[in-house]
Motif scaffolding. Structure first.
Motif, PDB file in Angstrom:
ATOM      1  N   VAL A 144      46.895  48.050  26.041  1.00  0.00           N
ATOM      2  CA  VAL A 144      46.944  47.016  26.983  1.00  0.00           C
ATOM      3  C   VAL A 144      45.907  47.021  28.077  1.00  0.00           C
ATOM      4  CG1 VAL A 144      48.839  45.641  28.610  1.00  0.00           C
ATOM      5  CG2 VAL A 144      49.658  47.034  26.672  1.00  0.00           C
ATOM      6  N   CYS A 145      45.344  45.854  28.334  1.00  0.00           N
ATOM      7  CA  CYS A 145      44.276  45.804  29.355  1.00  0.00           C
ATOM      8  C   CYS A 145      45.013  45.720  30.332  1.00  0.00           C
ATOM      9  CB  CYS A 145      43.284  44.749  28.829  1.00  0.00           C
ATOM     10  SG  CYS A 145      41.925  44.552  30.152  1.00  0.00           S
ATOM     11  N   LEU A 146      44.619  46.314  31.565  1.00  0.00           N
ATOM     12  CA  LEU A 146      45.422  45.997  32.939  1.00  0.00           C
ATOM     13  C   LEU A 146      44.166  45.496  33.905  1.00  0.00           C
ATOM     14  CD1 LEU A 146      48.109  48.667  33.351  1.00  0.00           C
ATOM     15  CD2 LEU A 146      48.311  46.184  32.755  1.00  0.00           C
ATOM     16  N   ALA A 154      41.077  40.329  35.303  1.00  0.00           N
ATOM     17  CA  ALA A 154      41.442  39.100  34.754  1.00  0.00           C
ATOM     18  C   ALA A 154      42.537  39.122  33.922  1.00  0.00           C
ATOM     19  CB  ALA A 154      40.099  38.801  33.733  1.00  0.00           C
ATOM     20  N   CYS A 155      42.948  40.317  33.185  1.00  0.00           N
ATOM     21  CA  CYS A 155      44.280  40.130  32.327  1.00  0.00           C
ATOM     22  C   CYS A 155      45.396  40.290  33.223  1.00  0.00           C
ATOM     23  CB  CYS A 155      44.031  41.364  31.513  1.00  0.00           C
ATOM     24  SG  CYS A 155      42.911  41.267  29.945  1.00  0.00           S
ATOM     25  N   HIS A 156      45.342  41.219  34.266  1.00  0.00           N
ATOM     26  CA  HIS A 156      46.271  41.312  35.330  1.00  0.00           C
ATOM     27  C   HIS A 156      46.706  40.112  35.845  1.00  0.00           C
ATOM     28  CE1 HIS A 156      48.617  42.626  38.618  1.00  0.00           C
ATOM     29  NE2 HIS A 156      48.537  43.902  38.180  1.00  0.00           N
ATOM     30  N   ASN A 193      41.124  49.282  31.704  1.00  0.00           N
ATOM     31  CA  ASN A 193      40.838  48.667  32.848  1.00  0.00           C
ATOM     32  C   ASN A 193      40.181  47.266  32.463  1.00  0.00           C
ATOM     33  OD1 ASN A 193      42.282  49.993  34.811  1.00  0.00           O
ATOM     34  ND2 ASN A 193      40.601  51.596  35.155  1.00  0.00           N
ATOM     35  N   CYS A 194      39.432  47.355  31.232  1.00  0.00           N
ATOM     36  CA  CYS A 194      38.678  46.316  30.906  1.00  0.00           C
ATOM     37  C   CYS A 194      38.169  46.381  29.401  1.00  0.00           C
ATOM     38  CB  CYS A 194      37.780  45.458  31.764  1.00  0.00           C
ATOM     39  SG  CYS A 194      36.890  43.943  31.319  1.00  0.00           S
ATOM     40  N   LEU A 195      38.387  45.480  28.521  1.00  0.00           N
ATOM     41  CA  LEU A 195      37.847  45.595  27.412  1.00  0.00           C
ATOM     42  C   LEU A 195      36.584  44.768  27.014  1.00  0.00           C
ATOM     43  CD1 LEU A 195      41.333  45.316  25.584  1.00  0.00           C
ATOM     44  CD2 LEU A 195      39.791  47.248  25.371  1.00  0.00           C
ATOM     45  N   ALA A 229      36.488  41.363  27.217  1.00  0.00           N
ATOM     46  CA  ALA A 229      36.660  40.144  26.347  1.00  0.00           C
ATOM     47  C   ALA A 229      37.667  39.327  27.474  1.00  0.00           C
ATOM     48  CB  ALA A 229      37.420  40.241  25.126  1.00  0.00           C
ATOM     49  N   CYS A 230      37.489  39.310  28.669  1.00  0.00           N
ATOM     50  CA  CYS A 230      38.115  38.645  29.774  1.00  0.00           C
ATOM     51  C   CYS A 230      38.667  37.372  29.579  1.00  0.00           C
ATOM     52  CB  CYS A 230      37.760  38.867  31.173  1.00  0.00           C
ATOM     53  SG  CYS A 230      36.712  40.421  31.620  1.00  0.00           S
ATOM     54  N   ALA A 231      38.105  36.547  28.780  1.00  0.00           N
ATOM     55  CA  ALA A 231      38.527  35.289  28.798  1.00  0.00           C
ATOM     56  C   ALA A 231      39.586  35.170  27.905  1.00  0.00           C
ATOM     57  CB  ALA A 231      37.180  34.305  28.127  1.00  0.00           C
TER      58      ALA A 231
HETATM   59  S1  FES Z   1      39.975  42.433  32.011  1.00  0.00           S
HETATM   60 FE1  FES Z   1      40.933  42.481  30.302  1.00  0.00          FE
HETATM   61  S2  FES Z   1      39.213  42.213  28.850  1.00  0.00           S
HETATM   62 FE2  FES Z   1      38.360  42.314  30.976  1.00  0.00          FE
END
Ligand code: FES
Length: 167
Positions: free
Chosen positions: A77-79, A82-84, A118-120, A122-124
């Motif tokens: 799970v991305c946290l 942007a995902c948060h 913390n980020c993958l 692909a924030c969009a």
């Molecule tokens: S914050 Fe989730 S992909 Fe960048």
């Protein structure tokens, strides 16, 4: 374990026993076990003629490698920010509820390991849930059960044909 030694030998041979292929070799070994058991690290060191401490150094440096047993499927799970802000904490809560584990843990049946990142990049598409190498974008807590149920029911080698999560 003798069998594992032979498997490691076949992998090392596939890379021509080249020392600069250590990462690729460890990736292939890990794909067999879902983690790197100690005896396989010893086998890689022996096959490459390198000190065990050097192989362990590579295995512990990269987050992609695990020295602890892992589940058949890795749920990530991305946290990241942007995902948060788009609801990732609720997604994580639902994944924890469905699997009955906290991040960095594996279910007792060894089917799932839960991770956070913390980020993958692909924030969009956030919030993003990844199962193995399958990205599930715009994830919501109500979709989590459906995604996980498909992996629970589907043999790994058939999952590419059957995973299609609709909103
Ligand atoms: S914050 Fe989730 S992909 Fe960048």
């Amino acid at each position: 374990m003798v069998n594992d030694y032979e498997k490691v030998k076949a992998i090392v041979d596939r890379y021509g026993g080249k020392h600069d292929s250590v990462i690729a070799i460890l990736q292939d070994v890990q794909s067999e076990h879902h983690y790197l058991p100690e005896h396989t690290l010893r086998a890689v060191a022996s096959q490459l003629g390198l000190p065990l401490i050097q192989i362990c150094g590579v295995a512990t440096f990269f987050k992609a490698f695990s020295l602890k047993p892992r589940g058949e499927h890795t749920v990530t799970v991305c946290l990241g920010t942007a995902c948060h802000v788009r609801g990732a904490p609720a997604v994580l809560d639902e994944v924890k509820r469905q699997l009955g584990i906290e991040p960095s843990n594996t279910t007792d049946d060894m089917r799932f390991t839960l991770e956070t990142v913390n980020c993958l990049g692909a924030c969009a598409l956030g919030p993003i849930l990844v199962v193995d190498d399958e990205y599930q974008g715009q994830m919501g807590s109500r979709k989590v059960k459906k995604v996980l149920n498909k992996y629970k029911k589907t043999p790994k080698d058939r999952r590419h044909e059957e995973i299609a999560v609709s909103s």
